[in-house]
Design an enzyme around this catalytic site. Sequence first.
Site, short mmCIF file in Angstrom:
data_model
loop_
_atom_site.label_atom_id
_atom_site.label_comp_id
_atom_site.label_asym_id
_atom_site.label_seq_id
_atom_site.Cartn_x
_atom_site.Cartn_y
_atom_site.Cartn_z
N HIS A 38 -0.94 -3.80 11.05
CA HIS A 38 0.24 -4.66 11.60
C HIS A 38 0.66 -4.09 12.83
O HIS A 38 1.70 -3.98 13.26
CB HIS A 38 1.38 -4.37 10.74
CG HIS A 38 1.46 -4.75 9.16
ND1 HIS A 38 1.28 -6.18 8.64
CD2 HIS A 38 1.31 -4.28 7.89
CE1 HIS A 38 0.90 -6.26 7.62
NE2 HIS A 38 1.10 -5.01 7.01
N GLN A 73 0.85 -1.13 0.10
CA GLN A 73 0.02 -0.04 0.06
C GLN A 73 0.95 1.16 -0.06
O GLN A 73 2.09 1.31 0.60
CB GLN A 73 -1.07 0.07 1.26
CG GLN A 73 -2.25 0.94 0.90
CD GLN A 73 -3.40 0.23 1.92
OE1 GLN A 73 -3.31 -0.71 2.28
NE2 GLN A 73 -4.30 1.28 1.90
N SER A 128 3.45 -6.67 2.79
CA SER A 128 2.24 -6.53 3.19
C SER A 128 1.30 -7.02 2.13
O SER A 128 1.13 -8.12 1.67
CB SER A 128 1.89 -5.10 3.60
OG SER A 128 0.68 -5.14 4.21
N LEU A 129 0.40 -6.41 1.55
CA LEU A 129 -0.53 -6.94 0.78
C LEU A 129 0.02 -7.51 -0.58
O LEU A 129 -0.62 -8.41 -1.28
CB LEU A 129 -1.59 -5.89 0.22
CG LEU A 129 -1.10 -4.80 -1.04
CD1 LEU A 129 -1.35 -5.30 -2.34
CD2 LEU A 129 -1.64 -3.44 -0.64
N ARG A 174 -9.82 -8.20 2.95
CA ARG A 174 -8.61 -7.82 3.71
C ARG A 174 -8.72 -6.41 4.21
O ARG A 174 -8.82 -5.75 5.24
CB ARG A 174 -7.41 -8.19 3.29
CG ARG A 174 -6.18 -7.89 3.97
CD ARG A 174 -4.75 -8.37 3.38
NE ARG A 174 -3.81 -8.38 4.11
CZ ARG A 174 -2.86 -7.47 4.11
NH1 ARG A 174 -3.22 -6.26 3.19
NH2 ARG A 174 -1.90 -7.39 4.78
N GLN A 225 0.13 -12.38 9.44
CA GLN A 225 0.77 -11.04 8.83
C GLN A 225 -0.18 -9.83 9.12
O GLN A 225 0.41 -8.82 9.10
CB GLN A 225 0.96 -11.25 7.36
CG GLN A 225 1.39 -10.34 6.57
CD GLN A 225 0.53 -9.79 5.29
OE1 GLN A 225 -0.55 -9.60 5.55
NE2 GLN A 225 1.37 -10.06 4.08
#
Length: 312
Positions: A203, A9, A94-95, A119, A252
Amino acid sequence: MRAFLFPGQGSQAVGMGAALAEASQAARDTFAEVDEALGQNLFRLMREGPEEELKLTENAQPAIMANSLAVFAALTKEGGVDFAKAANFVAGHSLGEYSALAAAGSFDLPTTAKLLKLRGQAMQRAVPVGQGAMAALLGADLELARRIAEAAARGEVCTVANDNDPTQVVLSGHKGAIDRVVEIAKEMGAKRAIPLPVSAPFHCPLMQPAAEAMRDALSYVMVGDPVVPVFANVTAQPESDPDTIRNLLVEQVTGMVRWRESVANMGEAGVEEFVELGGKVLGTMVKRILPDVKVTSVVSIEDLEALAKEIA
């Protein structure tokens, strides 16, 4: 050895993917397949905006993935690159880990799009807007970042979200704690702390409701064996077992993105070339971690053709 990287992101921008789609049928097909899976004209939002709508987590996450995988599709279907031979490892920030898993064949494209839409929605719902925040510490390593987080917490959540590179660590938690991070970071030894324009504190333990939502969603999804090992954010190690991958994707959501360690470990494993598909953020981090490796960022059709000529 070569690793392919997939951005997270913050890589979204109005106009993303438009020029690539004009030049590549494989890219157009990717965007169309994502739109169909989501029942949403996401590609139009990517091309035309408005920016505020594109920045929403539930749109930004599938949009960044779609852009990366459009580049990937053009490279493999039209550029003649055999991915299983060209890549030794994949990793995503991440994503981007979902993009990496899709490229490695663990998820199909519609499943990846739906998982990331969910998500994004679950992360947004987990913490009411205004109650959480994130800040990037510049000129701080992991040890200093942890000391700053501990000093700023004062009974609230304040933890390391992303260990990005030796000079940049991101903290996440309650807004009050992150405001204190911005106040005290410089006097504790960081160059500065920059509040990030995010709508939720990713996170960190505040994301536990989103982790449970992903645990439920992933329990219904088929996870295939990746054609190359995927370096997982939460272990910074190469993973190939589908059940392990599934569990780590749940972890995660609340866990730290161990990006610096992941890149360093890929370097130790022999990777000398890193290729970022669909962005130009991770390559900069890689060079701070491993200054001597080759880094290639592939965004445009020209980038793609140059890479295909080199490795096909």
